[in-house]
Scaffold this active site. Structure first.
Site, PDB file in Angstrom:
ATOM      1  N   GLU A  74      35.036  48.265  17.859  1.00 33.11           N
ATOM      2  CA  GLU A  74      35.421  49.562  18.846  1.00 33.11           C
ATOM      3  C   GLU A  74      34.946  50.870  17.886  1.00 33.11           C
ATOM      4  O   GLU A  74      34.875  51.864  18.742  1.00 33.11           O
ATOM      5  CB  GLU A  74      36.550  49.797  19.769  1.00 33.11           C
ATOM      6  N   TYR A  96      38.870  55.391  26.313  1.00 33.85           N
ATOM      7  CA  TYR A  96      38.470  53.416  25.890  1.00 33.85           C
ATOM      8  C   TYR A  96      38.564  52.454  25.069  1.00 33.85           C
ATOM      9  O   TYR A  96      39.209  51.595  24.951  1.00 33.85           O
ATOM     10  CB  TYR A  96      37.253  54.498  25.966  1.00 33.85           C
ATOM     11  N   ASP A 106      34.093  53.157  29.600  1.00 35.32           N
ATOM     12  CA  ASP A 106      33.083  53.728  29.465  1.00 35.32           C
ATOM     13  C   ASP A 106      31.670  54.122  30.052  1.00 35.32           C
ATOM     14  O   ASP A 106      31.795  54.130  31.392  1.00 35.32           O
ATOM     15  CB  ASP A 106      32.750  52.727  27.538  1.00 35.32           C
ATOM     16  N   CYS A 134      21.394  47.737  34.399  1.00 35.35           N
ATOM     17  CA  CYS A 134      21.645  49.109  34.595  1.00 35.35           C
ATOM     18  C   CYS A 134      21.871  49.883  33.368  1.00 35.35           C
ATOM     19  O   CYS A 134      22.389  50.613  33.690  1.00 35.35           O
ATOM     20  CB  CYS A 134      23.053  49.136  35.392  1.00 35.35           C
ATOM     21  N   CYS A 140      19.073  42.808  38.091  1.00 34.52           N
ATOM     22  CA  CYS A 140      20.600  42.343  38.597  1.00 34.52           C
ATOM     23  C   CYS A 140      21.416  41.476  38.951  1.00 34.52           C
ATOM     24  O   CYS A 140      20.707  41.457  40.532  1.00 34.52           O
ATOM     25  CB  CYS A 140      20.947  44.158  38.681  1.00 34.52           C
ATOM     26  N   CYS A 187      24.463  46.124  45.962  1.00 24.95           N
ATOM     27  CA  CYS A 187      24.859  47.927  44.768  1.00 24.95           C
ATOM     28  C   CYS A 187      24.564  48.190  46.268  1.00 24.95           C
ATOM     29  O   CYS A 187      23.487  49.111  46.936  1.00 24.95           O
ATOM     30  CB  CYS A 187      23.433  47.232  44.168  1.00 24.95           C
TER      31      CYS A 187
END
Length: 290
Positions: free
Chosen positions: A36, A119, A137, A192, A202, A208
DNA sequence: CATCCGTGGAA
DNA sequence: TTTCCAAGGAT
């Protein structure tokens, strides 16, 4: 507390997730934390090889904490934003000394570590420990902006509201929530996407709001694009490049050679000293910190 | 809250 | 070529 979006993303992620090394079952929370840090503003493909080296070399926080700064900075290489390496080194020391060499699983304890913000703390809780933690994020913010709010892209961050948005999407149990958190990020990273989203691929296009709205263009404020050429960032990078490539201290002349503007050069060298990315030796030369 | 902090690949 | 932007954080 769950959602149609989560119900679609979860099975999609289980089937389609990229085989990234820090996602393998044998990866420790420490490995997740290191990944990370490296992934903060740096693409996956550049992190992978460096992360593999680090895990071999420093498999526990105390291993990294025991390493000289210069070794850490050289191993960080050209991942960018080298202050992250300093903070990770410091975080490793804090974990070794204050947490018995075990990465905390508590979000507040994680956020207290150097270089760990909202985050990263939640990412470690979710991906390192399988806990239910809303991970927000840039990918997730974009997915939520589109799928939930029907906007073309995410506007400026609204930390509390963004956390609440994602929290509302997660299933109640830890295991599923952690997978959904990873899945939302993965969806933003590979489907996306910012420039040309692949709505035809997707798993969530049926629910959506952006697709339902006819995919309207984003009209809100754009995040300012950072320049690079001629900035202190570029100069610091060039100075650090010299220090990394030299096995020992270098004379000032070696640093003077990388940038013609002496004022900017001196300011940048000073800032590197302040940041702990550079040290001056007794004889006046410069080197990575010991 | 806006700005700064590296680097390199892709559109 | 230029522009955008990639799993943020600190100040």
């Amino acid at each position: 507390m769950s959602s149609p979006l989560a119900d679609l993303v979860l099975p999609w992620f289980r089937a389609e997730a990229r085989d990234l090394p820090w996602r393998r079952p044998e990866t420790t929370p420490w490995g997740v934390l290191v990944s990370e840090f490296m992934l903060q503003q740096t693409p996956v493909n550049r992190v992978e090889p460096i992360w593999n080296v680090w895990m071999q070399r420093w498999p526990r926080p105390s291993d990294l904490a025991a390493a000289p700064r210069a070794d850490v900075l050289r191993a960080w290489g050209k991942l960018g934003y080298p202050r992250r390496a300093i903070r990770l080194h410091d975080a490793a020391a804090a974990i070794a000394e204050q947490h018995g060499d075990e990465v905390p699983s508590d979000v507040d304890a994680l956020e207290a570590l150097p270089g760990v913000g909202s985050y990263t703390a939640r990412a470690v809780a979710a991906f390192g420990y399988g806990l239910r933690a809303p991970v927000v994020d840039t990918n997730v913010r974009r997915v939520v902006a589109r799928a939930v709010h029907g906007a073309g892209d995410a506007g400026p961050a609204r930390v509390r509201a963004d956390l609440a948005d994602v929290d509302a999407l997660l299933p109640p149990d830890d295991d599923s929530a952690a997978v959904v958190s990873a899945g939302l990020m993965e969806l933003g990273a590979v489907v996306c996407t910012a420039r040309t989203p692949h709505c035809g691929l997707c798993p969530a296009s049926s629910v959506c709001a952006w697709v339902a709205n006819g995919r309207p263009a984003y009209d809100g404020p754009r995040k300012p694009v950072q320049g690079f050429a001629g900035t202190d960032r570029q100069v610091r990078g060039k100075l650090l490049d010299v220090l990394r490539d030299s096995p020992g201290p270098v004379p000032r002349a070696a640093l003077d050679a990388v940038w013609s503007d002496a004022g900017q050069r001196d300011r940048c060298l000073d800032s590197l000293l302040v940041d702990g990315l550079c040290e001056q030796t007794d004889d006046g030369r410069f080197a990575l910190p010991a």
